[in-house]
Scaffold this active site. Structure first.
Site, PDB file in Angstrom:
ATOM      1  N   ASP A  30       0.618  -1.247  -0.094  1.00 31.99           N
ATOM      2  CA  ASP A  30       0.110   0.063   0.252  1.00 31.99           C
ATOM      3  C   ASP A  30       0.904   1.327   0.206  1.00 31.99           C
ATOM      4  OD1 ASP A  30      -3.184   0.469   0.965  1.00 31.99           O
ATOM      5  OD2 ASP A  30      -1.823   2.342   1.259  1.00 31.99           O
ATOM      6  N   ASN A  87     -12.979  -3.296   2.536  1.00 33.09           N
ATOM      7  CA  ASN A  87     -13.873  -2.078   2.619  1.00 33.09           C
ATOM      8  C   ASN A  87     -15.019  -1.939   1.459  1.00 33.09           C
ATOM      9  OD1 ASN A  87     -12.359  -1.167   4.907  1.00 33.09           O
ATOM     10  ND2 ASN A  87     -10.954  -0.173   3.720  1.00 33.09           N
ATOM     11  N   GLY A  93     -15.328   2.818   3.924  1.00 34.03           N
ATOM     12  CA  GLY A  93     -14.235   3.438   3.791  1.00 34.03           C
ATOM     13  C   GLY A  93     -13.466   3.122   2.514  1.00 34.03           C
ATOM     14  N   GLN A  94     -14.214   2.609   1.607  1.00 34.92           N
ATOM     15  CA  GLN A  94     -13.638   2.343   0.303  1.00 34.92           C
ATOM     16  C   GLN A  94     -13.328   3.437  -0.422  1.00 34.92           C
ATOM     17  OE1 GLN A  94     -16.060  -0.569  -1.955  1.00 34.92           O
ATOM     18  NE2 GLN A  94     -14.370  -0.705  -3.606  1.00 34.92           N
ATOM     19  N   HIS A 100     -10.546  -5.136  -3.228  1.00 34.80           N
ATOM     20  CA  HIS A 100      -8.918  -5.482  -2.700  1.00 34.80           C
ATOM     21  C   HIS A 100      -8.934  -5.858  -1.419  1.00 34.80           C
ATOM     22  CE1 HIS A 100     -10.015  -0.996  -2.526  1.00 34.80           C
ATOM     23  NE2 HIS A 100      -9.215  -1.189  -1.432  1.00 34.80           N
ATOM     24  N   LEU A 101      -8.360  -6.655  -0.843  1.00 37.23           N
ATOM     25  CA  LEU A 101      -8.246  -7.190   0.303  1.00 37.23           C
ATOM     26  C   LEU A 101      -6.788  -6.583   1.085  1.00 37.23           C
ATOM     27  CD1 LEU A 101      -9.225  -9.328   2.335  1.00 37.23           C
ATOM     28  CD2 LEU A 101      -8.037 -10.930   1.553  1.00 37.23           C
ATOM     29  N   HIS A 102      -7.066  -5.882   2.139  1.00 36.25           N
ATOM     30  CA  HIS A 102      -5.948  -5.222   2.854  1.00 36.25           C
ATOM     31  C   HIS A 102      -5.388  -6.292   3.894  1.00 36.25           C
ATOM     32  CE1 HIS A 102      -6.930  -0.714   2.219  1.00 36.25           C
ATOM     33  NE2 HIS A 102      -8.272  -1.298   1.888  1.00 36.25           N
TER      34      HIS A 102
HETATM   35  P1  5GP Z   1      -9.693   1.501   0.311  1.00 30.85           P
HETATM   36  O1  5GP Z   1      -9.915   2.774   0.902  1.00 30.85           O
HETATM   37  O2  5GP Z   1     -10.475   1.558  -1.094  1.00 30.85           O
HETATM   38  O3  5GP Z   1     -10.292   0.273   0.942  1.00 30.85           O
HETATM   39  O4  5GP Z   1      -8.147   1.264  -0.004  1.00 30.85           O
HETATM   40  C1  5GP Z   1      -7.575   1.755  -1.038  1.00 30.85           C
HETATM   41  C2  5GP Z   1      -6.083   1.725  -0.713  1.00 30.85           C
HETATM   42  O5  5GP Z   1      -5.345   1.896  -2.058  1.00 30.85           O
HETATM   43  C3  5GP Z   1      -5.688   2.662   0.325  1.00 30.85           C
HETATM   44  O6  5GP Z   1      -5.142   2.024   1.300  1.00 30.85           O
HETATM   45  C4  5GP Z   1      -4.384   3.342  -0.485  1.00 30.85           C
HETATM   46  O7  5GP Z   1      -3.232   3.899   0.329  1.00 30.85           O
HETATM   47  C5  5GP Z   1      -4.178   2.497  -1.538  1.00 30.85           C
HETATM   48  N1  5GP Z   1      -3.809   3.151  -2.762  1.00 30.85           N
HETATM   49  C6  5GP Z   1      -4.422   4.226  -3.301  1.00 30.85           C
HETATM   50  N2  5GP Z   1      -3.482   4.651  -4.603  1.00 30.85           N
HETATM   51  C7  5GP Z   1      -2.424   3.890  -4.668  1.00 30.85           C
HETATM   52  C8  5GP Z   1      -1.351   3.705  -5.414  1.00 30.85           C
HETATM   53  O8  5GP Z   1      -1.289   4.525  -6.564  1.00 30.85           O
HETATM   54  N3  5GP Z   1      -0.516   2.745  -5.169  1.00 30.85           N
HETATM   55  C9  5GP Z   1      -0.597   1.938  -3.981  1.00 30.85           C
HETATM   56  N4  5GP Z   1       0.415   0.935  -3.959  1.00 30.85           N
HETATM   57  N5  5GP Z   1      -1.782   1.900  -3.316  1.00 30.85           N
HETATM   58  C10 5GP Z   1      -2.543   3.033  -3.343  1.00 30.85           C
END
Ligand code: 5GP
Length: 114
Positions: A30, A87, A93-94, A100-102
């Site tokens: 991330d 999320n 919080g998406q 995607h799986l964190h």
């Molecule tokens: P969400 O908030 O949708 O659950 O998670 C999206 C995740 O993608 C966030 O943790 C954010 O930091 C990550 N992210 C967003 N843009 C990029 C990027 O350009 N590169 C990488 N490696 N991660 C990203």
């Protein structure tokens, strides 16, 4: 289909640190980690949210979880512990609408989450 940031990463239009890749899934670091280990496991097929999953996606979702498990071991957080999170939509919080799986770990994580 929208061209998400993750699709650009998959196509190598945007750089990222790739931790794992196969025909179906990519795992990256991330860009804004919330913990010492913060990986994202992403299907190459763009599914916008968990609400858009169907039965035919069962194999890919199972694979994402197995990749998370394997990465946790590889990154040496399997014994200390970790969390996996999807999320969904605004309240969840998406921010990127490509599921995607964190995988987060490497420190004590609070519960309940904020
Ligand atoms: P969400 O908030 O949708 O659950 O998670 C999206 C995740 O993608 C966030 O943790 C954010 O930091 C990550 N992210 C967003 N843009 C990029 C990027 O350009 N590169 C990488 N490696 N991660 C990203």
């Amino acid at each position: 289909m929208s061209n998400t940031i993750f699709q650009k990463i998959i196509k190598r239009e945007i750089p990222s640190t790739i931790l794992y890749e196969d025909n179906d899934v990519i795992a990256i670091e991330d860009i804004n980690p919330v913990s010492p280990v913060h990986a994202l496991i992403i299907p190459k097929k763009c599914i916008e949210t968990l609400n858009d999953l169907s039965e035919k996606d069962a194999t890919i979702v199972a694979k994402m979880i197995l990749v998370a498990k394997n990465l946790a071991k590889e990154l040496k957080i399997d014994q200390s512990g970790y969390r996996t999170i999807f999320n969904c939509n605004d309240d969840g919080g998406q921010t990127v609408y490509h599921i995607h799986l964190h995988l987060i770990g490497g420190r004590k994580l609070n519960w309940p989450p904020g």
